[in-house]
Scaffold this active site. Sequence first.
Site, mmCIF file in Angstrom:
data_model
loop_
_atom_site.group_PDB
_atom_site.id
_atom_site.type_symbol
_atom_site.label_atom_id
_atom_site.label_comp_id
_atom_site.label_asym_id
_atom_site.label_seq_id
_atom_site.Cartn_x
_atom_site.Cartn_y
_atom_site.Cartn_z
ATOM 1 N N LYS A 2 1.888 71.442 76.648
ATOM 2 C CA LYS A 2 0.608 71.949 76.127
ATOM 3 C C LYS A 2 -0.177 70.953 75.284
ATOM 4 O O LYS A 2 0.361 70.373 74.355
ATOM 5 C CB LYS A 2 0.879 73.181 75.267
ATOM 6 N N GLY A 5 9.724 69.638 65.631
ATOM 7 C CA GLY A 5 8.492 70.002 64.925
ATOM 8 C C GLY A 5 8.208 69.078 63.748
ATOM 9 O O GLY A 5 7.066 68.693 63.508
ATOM 10 N N GLY A 53 13.094 66.686 69.670
ATOM 11 C CA GLY A 53 12.844 67.763 70.626
ATOM 12 C C GLY A 53 13.226 67.413 72.053
ATOM 13 O O GLY A 53 14.269 66.816 72.305
HETATM 14 C C1 3PG Z 1 14.275 72.822 64.526
HETATM 15 O O1 3PG Z 1 15.259 72.790 65.256
HETATM 16 O O2 3PG Z 1 13.113 72.799 64.966
HETATM 17 C C2 3PG Z 1 14.496 72.857 63.045
HETATM 18 O O3 3PG Z 1 15.845 73.079 62.756
HETATM 19 C C3 3PG Z 1 13.634 73.885 62.394
HETATM 20 O O4 3PG Z 1 13.895 75.153 62.950
HETATM 21 P P1 3PG Z 1 12.742 76.225 63.085
HETATM 22 O O5 3PG Z 1 11.772 75.698 64.106
HETATM 23 O O6 3PG Z 1 13.441 77.489 63.521
HETATM 24 O O7 3PG Z 1 12.093 76.350 61.737
#
Ligand code: 3PG
Length: 402
Positions: A202, A382, A359
């Site tokens: 996205k 994130g 990610g």
């Molecule tokens: C992640 O894996 O993105 C971090 O541990 C933060 O987790 P969250 O997105 O559930 O806040």
Amino acid sequence: MGLGKKTVEELDVRGKKVLVRCDFNVPMKEGVITNDNRIVAALPTIKKLIENGGKVILCSHLGKPKNGPEEKFSLAAVAVRLSELLGQEVVFANDDEVVGENARAAVAAMKDGDVVLLQNTRFRKEETKNIDTFSKELASLADCYVNDAFGSAHRAHCSTAGVTDYIKDTAVGYLMEKEIRYLGNAVNDPERPFTAILGGAKVADKLNVIDNLLEKVDTLIIGGGMAYTFLAAKGYGIGKSLCDETKLDYCKDMMKKAEEKGVKLLLPIDTVIAGSFPDPIDAPIDVKTVAADQIPADMEGMDIGEKTRELFADAVKASKTVVWNGPMGVFENPTLAAGTLAVAKAMAESDATTVIGGGDSAAAVMQLGYGDKMTHISTGGGASLEYLEGKELPGIACIQNA
Ligand code: 3PG
Ligand code: MG
């Protein structure tokens, strides 16, 4: 670039209780940890605190429990794995309320160098709302606080930030330090030419990243699902490919900005197409490759084509710093992984400083076997994206300055 924050190195912990926020949010399948990278990444800080004679009280969230305690989000398996990795006992304080009877008793019994792990901080509803009551309870357990949870540093929660209202002796851990140095130096003080590669499904997820990186890079490469909205903004027919109609003007603005800034913006010139999305995602699929402006109305783009792979790889080869976030195609499917693989390979073979922003791209790089060929793979998804947006992360901002 100076870090500007007190680090675990400078914290006097002998005989003191140290609350350490880690990111033990690891992938689990039926109670079994499927990837322990984040636990391994936390070891240097934990070992240092043990060595320096601290009483080490660890905490973390796991998953997204919505209604309080749930067995499947328990950190029990993390305590076991951590104990194996450390070669010493990790006492798991299994309290539904996190700071409860078990936690208090375990902490009271600690000797210097002992390790206790608290239960999932998100078992408390206050956690994600950063409500004082829970921050105070966490703070009541310890004398000082270390944040080493880079992956959660973009969250202003009790355990990542709120607790520092009640514990004043604070520091960042080694992992946090390493992430800030690699991501920070890459983005703010890069050796040039500096290339950023963005992918993923996205455009909407990367609006501020694109905007911020256009201020910093020499070349910006856009692939993955988000590239089709850019191609549509150029006036190409993109068939059934992913398109965010509401972001067409944004894409036009960004292409204009790139031109004004003298940034080379590279988009796919050819694309691998298929009639429909594979279901399940790794199912066999019939594909063909067409020029980026020749996608038939009933077909969908799912990976970058061969000419694009060469174009992107050449840009990587010509760079001294490369930051990558987001896959180039549906890499979970072997037929559609070639674009992502080509980028990973070009980065692995280059002498440039190569940084992978967490990610999916981190997962892709490791799945494709290039994990140890990169300068740095972020443990944050994130968090690293928000870092690339140029945002201040609450989990870092709350730590006292050096
Ligand atoms: C992640 O894996 O993105 C971090 O541990 C933060 O987790 P969250 O997105 O559930 O806040
Ligand atoms: Mg997340």
